[in-house]
Design an enzyme around this catalytic site. Structure first.
Site, short mmCIF file in Angstrom:
data_model
loop_
_atom_site.label_atom_id
_atom_site.label_comp_id
_atom_site.label_asym_id
_atom_site.label_seq_id
_atom_site.Cartn_x
_atom_site.Cartn_y
_atom_site.Cartn_z
CE LYS A 197 31.44 40.07 37.94
NZ LYS A 197 31.19 38.80 38.58
CE LYS A 219 31.69 32.90 34.93
NZ LYS A 219 32.74 33.92 34.81
CE LYS A 262 37.72 34.20 41.02
NZ LYS A 262 37.49 35.57 40.53
P1 ATP Z 1 33.61 36.43 39.35
O1 ATP Z 1 32.54 35.45 39.71
O2 ATP Z 1 34.16 37.20 40.52
O3 ATP Z 1 33.27 37.31 38.20
P2 ATP Z 1 34.98 34.36 37.91
O4 ATP Z 1 34.82 33.05 38.60
O5 ATP Z 1 34.20 34.60 36.67
O6 ATP Z 1 34.82 35.56 38.92
P3 ATP Z 1 37.46 35.56 37.10
O7 ATP Z 1 38.45 36.04 38.07
O8 ATP Z 1 36.60 36.56 36.44
O9 ATP Z 1 36.52 34.45 37.70
O10 ATP Z 1 38.15 34.67 36.01
C1 ATP Z 1 39.44 34.18 36.02
C2 ATP Z 1 39.61 33.40 34.74
O11 ATP Z 1 38.85 32.19 34.81
C3 ATP Z 1 39.13 34.14 33.49
O12 ATP Z 1 40.00 33.88 32.42
C4 ATP Z 1 37.79 33.55 33.25
O13 ATP Z 1 37.40 33.65 31.90
C5 ATP Z 1 38.01 32.11 33.68
N1 ATP Z 1 36.75 31.49 34.09
C6 ATP Z 1 35.96 31.90 35.10
N2 ATP Z 1 34.89 31.09 35.23
C7 ATP Z 1 35.00 30.14 34.26
C8 ATP Z 1 34.20 29.02 33.87
N3 ATP Z 1 33.09 28.73 34.49
N4 ATP Z 1 34.63 28.27 32.83
C9 ATP Z 1 35.79 28.57 32.19
N5 ATP Z 1 36.59 29.61 32.51
C10 ATP Z 1 36.21 30.39 33.53
#
Ligand code: ATP
Ligand code: LTN
Length: 328
Positions: free
Chosen positions: A111, A194, A197
Site C-alpha cells: 500500500k 488478488k 476492493k
Molecule cells: P483493500 O483492497 O482495501 O485492502 P480488501 O479487498 O483486501 O481491501 P479487506 O477489508 O482487507 O479487503 O478484507 C476483508 C476480508 O476479506 C479479509 O479477511 C481478507 O483476507 C478477505 N479478502 C479480501 N480479498 C480477498 C480475496 N481476493 N480472496 C479471498 N479473501 C479476500
C-alpha cells in the site's frame, strides 16, 4: 467456549473475494462458538477516504453481515469506532511491536509502494497494532480471514508471546483460519493479482447488478488450451473460476474439476455465472431489504454495548499488568 473474531474494513465496495474469503464463512461459527464480527472503520482511515463514502461503506457492511446469515442474537456485530477500548489497547500495545517488524508487513509494503514518506500516515504503518488490539480485546481463539491477512495474525501471535513472557498469562493466543478453497480469489481481468476492493480492476462487486456480474464472468481472462483444469501456474484464469465455483458450491476443487470434464470454456463460464447468480441473487435481495429497513442501526447499537462489556474487562487486565495505577 471458543471465541471467534473477524472484521472487514469499509474502504470500498465489497467484492466476491471478500464474500468468499471472509463474509460467507462468519455465520458457520455462530452455533459452535461466541462470534464477534465488526466493521473496521478506524482501519479504513489509514488511507485517504471521503467521509460520506466511509459512512456509506460502513452501512453496507453492516447490512451485508446481516444478509450473510449472521444472527445478532448469536453474534455480536459492531463498529470498531464505537468501542473505545480498541483505541485504548492500541495505545498500550504499540509499545510491543517494533519498527523493523512493521516495516516487513506485505500489506504495508504494497500500500505504501507508490507513496513517499510525507504521504504515508502513521496509522498505515501501525495498522497491525490496531488489528492486534481488535483480536486480543476479545480473547479470540480463531480469526477467520483471507490469505492476505495471515501475516497480521502471525505478528499478533508474536506480540502475545512477547507480552506474556514479560507480564505472565495475560493475552490469549489467537490463530488465523483460512478457507481450504477460496482463501485468495484473483482478479478476473488479471488472474495473477488478488481481487481487491481498493484496486477495482476485474472485480465482481457485491453491489453490481446480476447482468453486470454475468458479463464480467463471461469476459473473464482465460488461458491457452481448452481443458477446464486446476493449474494455477499455467492456467490462472480457469483455476480462479474453478475456485469460485467450488467455494460457492462448498465442494473441493477436484470435485469441481470432475463436473467440467469435456466442457468448452464458454459453457464452463456460463455454469460459473449460474452458480454465482444462484448464491448472490438471494443474498443481494436480503441486503437491499435490510438496508432499506434500517434495522442494522439497532443491531450496531446493541452490539457495541455487548462488545464494550467484554473488551473493557480485557483492557483493565492489561492496564493492571503493565502497571497503570488503578484508582477504582
Ligand atoms: P483493500 O483492497 O482495501 O485492502 P480488501 O479487498 O483486501 O481491501 P479487506 O477489508 O482487507 O479487503 O478484507 C476483508 C476480508 O476479506 C479479509 O479477511 C481478507 O483476507 C478477505 N479478502 C479480501 N480479498 C480477498 C480475496 N481476493 N480472496 C479471498 N479473501 C479476500
Ligand atoms: N485487516 C483486516 C481487517 C481487520 C481484521 C481485524 C480482521 C481489522 N481488524 C481483526 C480480523 C481480525 C483486513 O484488511 N481485512
Amino acid at each position: 467456549m471458543t471465541r471467534i473474531l473477524s472484521g472487514i474494513k469499509p474502504t470500498g465496495q465489497l467484492t466476491l473475494g471478500n464474500y468468499i474469503g471472509a463474509l460467507k464463512r462468519f455465520k458457520d461459527f455462530q452455533d459452535s462458538g461466541e462470534v464477534f464480527i465488526f466493521i473496521a472503520d478506524l482501519h479504513a482511515l489509514t488511507l485517504p477516504i471521503d467521509p460520506e463514502v466511509l459512512k456509506e461503506n460502513s452501512r453496507d457492511i453492516a447490512a451485508f453481515y446481516l444478509a450473510s446469515g449472521l444472527d445478532p442474537k448469536k453474534a455480536t456485530i459492531f463498529l470498531q469506532s464505537s468501542v473505545s477500548a480498541h483505541a485504548e489497547l492500541n495505545a498500550i500495545l504499540q509499545n510491543y511491536l517494533y519498527m523493523g517488524e512493521l516495516r516487513r508487513m506485505t500489506q504495508f509494503k504494497d500500500k505504501s509502494a507508490k507513496m513517499n514518506d510525507n504521504q504515508i500516515g502513521l496509522g498505515l504503518f501501525a495498522y497491525p497494532v490496531l488489528m492486534a488490539s481488535d483480536i486480543l480485546l476479545y480473547d479470540a481463539n480463531i480469526v477467520p480471514v483471507g490469505e492476505d491477512q495471515i501475516q497480521h495474525v502471525e505478528i499478533t501471535r508474536d506480540l502475545v508471546n512477547r507480552f506474556n513472557h514479560r507480564y505472565g498469562d495475560i493475552l490469549v493466543m489467537p490463530k488465523a483460519q483460512v478457507n481450504k478453497v477460496g482463501a485468495r480469489i484473483m482478479s478476473l481481468s488479471d488472474p495473477t493479482k488478488k481481487m481487491s476492493k481498493s484496486d477495482p480492476k476485474g472485480d465482481i462487486f457485491l453491489k453490481d447488478d446480476m447482468k453486470t456480474i454475468r458479463k464480467k464472468i463471461m469476459s473473464a481472462v482465460t488461458d491457452l488450451g481448452c481443458e477446464v483444469k486446476y493449474d494455477p501456474e499455467n492456467k490462472p484464469g480457469i483455476s480462479n473460476l474453478l475456485t469460485i465455483y467450488a467455494a460457492l458450491s462448498d465442494i473441493s476443487i477436484s470435485e469441481a474439476e470432475e463436473r467440467f470434464v469435456g466442457f468448452r470454456y464458454g459453457d464452463f463460464k456460463k455454469a460459473v455465472a449460474d452458480k454465482v447468480e444462484e448464491i448472490l441473487g438471494p443474498f443481494k435481495a436480503r441486503y437491499e431489504e435490510i438496508l432499506a429497513s434500517g434495522e442494522y442501526l439497532e443491531v450496531l447499537k446493541e452490539g457495541a454495548k455487548k462488545a464494550e462489556e467484554i473488551a473493557n474487562v480485557t483492557l483493565k487486565r492489561v492496564q493492571k499488568a503493565v502497571g497503570l495505577l488503578p484508582i477504582e
